[in-house]
Motif scaffolding. Structure first.
Motif, short mmCIF file in Angstrom:
data_model
loop_
_atom_site.label_atom_id
_atom_site.label_comp_id
_atom_site.label_asym_id
_atom_site.label_seq_id
_atom_site.Cartn_x
_atom_site.Cartn_y
_atom_site.Cartn_z
N ILE A 248 0.85 -1.16 0.07
CA ILE A 248 -0.42 -0.02 -0.28
C ILE A 248 0.59 1.26 0.43
O ILE A 248 1.50 1.27 1.03
CB ILE A 248 -1.06 -0.30 1.63
N GLY A 249 0.54 2.00 -0.68
CA GLY A 249 1.76 3.01 -0.68
C GLY A 249 0.47 4.60 -0.59
O GLY A 249 -0.27 3.95 -0.51
N GLU A 250 0.93 5.38 -1.46
CA GLU A 250 0.05 6.59 -0.94
C GLU A 250 -1.15 7.08 -1.33
O GLU A 250 -1.53 6.86 -0.77
CB GLU A 250 1.35 7.93 -0.47
N ALA A 251 -0.58 7.25 -3.09
CA ALA A 251 -1.84 7.92 -3.90
C ALA A 251 -0.74 8.18 -5.34
O ALA A 251 0.06 8.19 -5.33
CB ALA A 251 -2.28 9.32 -3.73
N PRO A 252 -1.76 8.04 -6.53
CA PRO A 252 -1.25 8.19 -7.72
C PRO A 252 -0.56 9.14 -8.05
O PRO A 252 -0.97 10.24 -7.46
CB PRO A 252 -1.85 7.91 -8.43
N GLY A 253 0.67 9.53 -8.59
CA GLY A 253 1.14 10.67 -9.04
C GLY A 253 0.88 10.46 -10.36
O GLY A 253 -0.08 10.55 -11.16
N ARG B 147 8.73 7.10 -11.86
CA ARG B 147 9.58 6.24 -11.10
C ARG B 147 9.84 5.69 -9.19
O ARG B 147 10.78 5.50 -9.44
CB ARG B 147 10.31 8.49 -10.96
N SER B 148 9.29 6.25 -8.93
CA SER B 148 9.08 5.16 -7.33
C SER B 148 8.13 4.07 -7.40
O SER B 148 9.39 3.06 -7.20
CB SER B 148 8.13 6.23 -6.47
N GLY B 149 7.64 4.20 -8.80
CA GLY B 149 7.48 2.06 -8.61
C GLY B 149 7.95 1.56 -9.40
O GLY B 149 8.33 0.51 -8.68
N ARG C 172 2.10 10.20 -13.83
CA ARG C 172 1.99 8.79 -14.77
C ARG C 172 1.46 7.85 -14.15
O ARG C 172 0.60 7.17 -15.49
CB ARG C 172 3.57 8.35 -14.50
N GLU C 173 0.69 7.42 -12.94
CA GLU C 173 0.08 6.43 -13.05
C GLU C 173 -1.73 7.09 -13.20
O GLU C 173 -2.43 6.35 -13.22
CB GLU C 173 -0.01 5.90 -11.22
N ASP C 174 -1.62 8.30 -12.63
CA ASP C 174 -2.59 8.81 -13.41
C ASP C 174 -3.20 8.29 -14.87
O ASP C 174 -3.87 8.15 -15.73
CB ASP C 174 -3.06 10.34 -12.78
N LEU D 8 10.44 2.62 3.78
CA LEU D 8 10.17 3.87 2.93
C LEU D 8 9.36 3.84 2.42
O LEU D 8 9.79 2.85 1.36
CB LEU D 8 12.02 3.62 3.66
N HIS D 9 9.40 5.23 1.69
CA HIS D 9 8.86 5.18 0.83
C HIS D 9 9.51 5.52 -0.54
O HIS D 9 10.50 6.48 -0.16
CB HIS D 9 7.53 7.08 1.04
N PRO D 10 9.19 5.12 -1.37
CA PRO D 10 10.60 4.77 -3.20
C PRO D 10 10.20 6.24 -2.64
O PRO D 10 11.70 6.90 -3.53
CB PRO D 10 10.09 4.14 -4.01
N CYS E 29 -1.87 -0.81 -4.56
CA CYS E 29 -2.76 -0.42 -4.41
C CYS E 29 -1.98 0.96 -3.55
O CYS E 29 -0.83 1.06 -3.37
CB CYS E 29 -3.55 -1.21 -3.81
N ASN E 30 -3.29 1.93 -3.66
CA ASN E 30 -2.43 3.02 -2.54
C ASN E 30 -3.89 3.88 -1.92
O ASN E 30 -4.86 3.09 -1.16
CB ASN E 30 -2.63 4.62 -3.28
N VAL E 31 -3.38 3.88 -0.98
CA VAL E 31 -4.12 4.53 0.73
C VAL E 31 -5.13 5.76 -0.12
O VAL E 31 -6.65 5.27 0.04
CB VAL E 31 -3.58 5.44 0.96
N LYS F 176 -2.79 2.63 -13.56
CA LYS F 176 -2.26 2.02 -12.20
C LYS F 176 -1.14 2.75 -11.42
O LYS F 176 0.22 3.36 -11.22
CB LYS F 176 -1.55 0.93 -13.19
N PRO F 177 -1.12 1.82 -10.22
CA PRO F 177 -0.51 2.34 -8.76
C PRO F 177 1.46 1.96 -9.88
O PRO F 177 1.49 0.95 -9.85
CB PRO F 177 -1.29 2.20 -8.15
N PHE F 178 1.67 3.22 -9.10
CA PHE F 178 3.34 2.45 -8.74
C PHE F 178 4.26 2.02 -10.44
O PHE F 178 4.76 1.31 -10.44
CB PHE F 178 3.51 1.54 -7.82
N VAL F 179 3.27 3.05 -11.04
CA VAL F 179 4.33 3.08 -12.21
C VAL F 179 5.01 4.04 -13.03
O VAL F 179 5.68 4.00 -14.19
CB VAL F 179 3.05 2.11 -13.69
N1 URA Z 1 2.95 5.65 -6.96
C1 URA Z 1 1.72 5.43 -6.23
O1 URA Z 1 1.03 4.65 -7.55
N2 URA Z 1 2.01 5.29 -4.55
C2 URA Z 1 2.95 5.43 -4.41
O2 URA Z 1 3.05 5.83 -3.16
C3 URA Z 1 4.15 6.72 -5.07
C4 URA Z 1 4.04 6.36 -6.45
#
Ligand code: URA
Length: 199
Positions: free
Chosen positions: A33-38, A51-53, A40-42, A148-150, A74-76, A46-49
């Motif tokens: 579980i991450g925080e929220a889409p950025g 740079r962090s993902g 690229r995700e938007d 730690l968050h990516p 997924c994300n919160v 899809k979540p975490f796609v």
């Molecule tokens: N991408 C996500 O979908 N969630 C995060 O928390 C960070 C990057």
């Protein structure tokens, strides 16, 4: 979870209507579980796609976890907060029923919480992620591993022992070892070992 597309619980869907629900395996024993889409995700839904993902994927692969097979990701919060700001408490609370539904449907043995927003949303612990990371937590019969968050890892890219990247790899290794101990969660070794290398 298709119903999430019609969600109007907070203001976020109206400013940016892409609802980013999940990727990976809904049958997996591990939920990330991450925080929220950025951005690229938007864009990709899809979540975490971004740079962090991608960094998180490589770290998972480096310990033998295939993000698409061994995890449900997924994300919160399911909609991108404007300018990638941290989601508000109201947004987190509004989105919580969706996250709760995901947890119940996937029924993960281990939940990895990537970053302080996920830790706060699930465990109610505010701050202190650098002390909490790597420490197993128990929550409603499930095991939780704060990470730690990516995005923090991208800002602190040192490959040195004891640096954030190495600590996260060690935390993910701990997760993999725990999954290996449970029959139904047996992690199948990845055939292509080159995918385990970090760049
Ligand atoms: N991408 C996500 O979908 N969630 C995060 O928390 C960070 C990057």
């Amino acid at each position: 979870m298709d119903a999430a597309n019609g969600c109007g619980s907070c203001d976020l869907p109206f400013t940016k209507p892409q609802v980013v629900v999940s990727r990976g395996n809904p049958q997996a024993c591990l939920m990330m579980i991450g925080e929220a889409p950025g951005a690229r995700e938007d864009e990709l839904g899809k979540p975490f796609v971004g740079r962090s993902g991608k960094l998180m994927d490589r770290l998972m692969e480096s310990v033998g976890l295939d993000p698409d097979v061994d995890a449900y990701i997924c994300n919160v919060v399911k909609c991108r907060p404007p300018k990638n700001r941290r989601p508000t408490l109201v947004e987190i609370a509004s989105c919580r029923p969706w996250l709760q539904q995901q947890i119940e449907l996937v029924d993960p043995y281990v939940i990895a919480l990537a970053g302080s927003t996920a830790v706060e949303a699930i465990l109610g612990i505010k701050g202190g992620i650098t002390k909490l990371r790597g420490q197993w937590q128990h929550w409603h019969g499930r095991l939780l591993m704060p990470l730690l968050h990516p995005a923090y890892l991208l800002r602190n890219p040192s490959p040195a022992d004891g640096a954030p990247i190495a600590l996260t790899r060690s935390d993910l290794n701990e997760v993999r070892h725990r999954l290996k101990q449970v029959d139904r969660c047996a992690v199948v070794p990845m055939l292509d070992s080159s995918r385990r290398r970090l760049p």
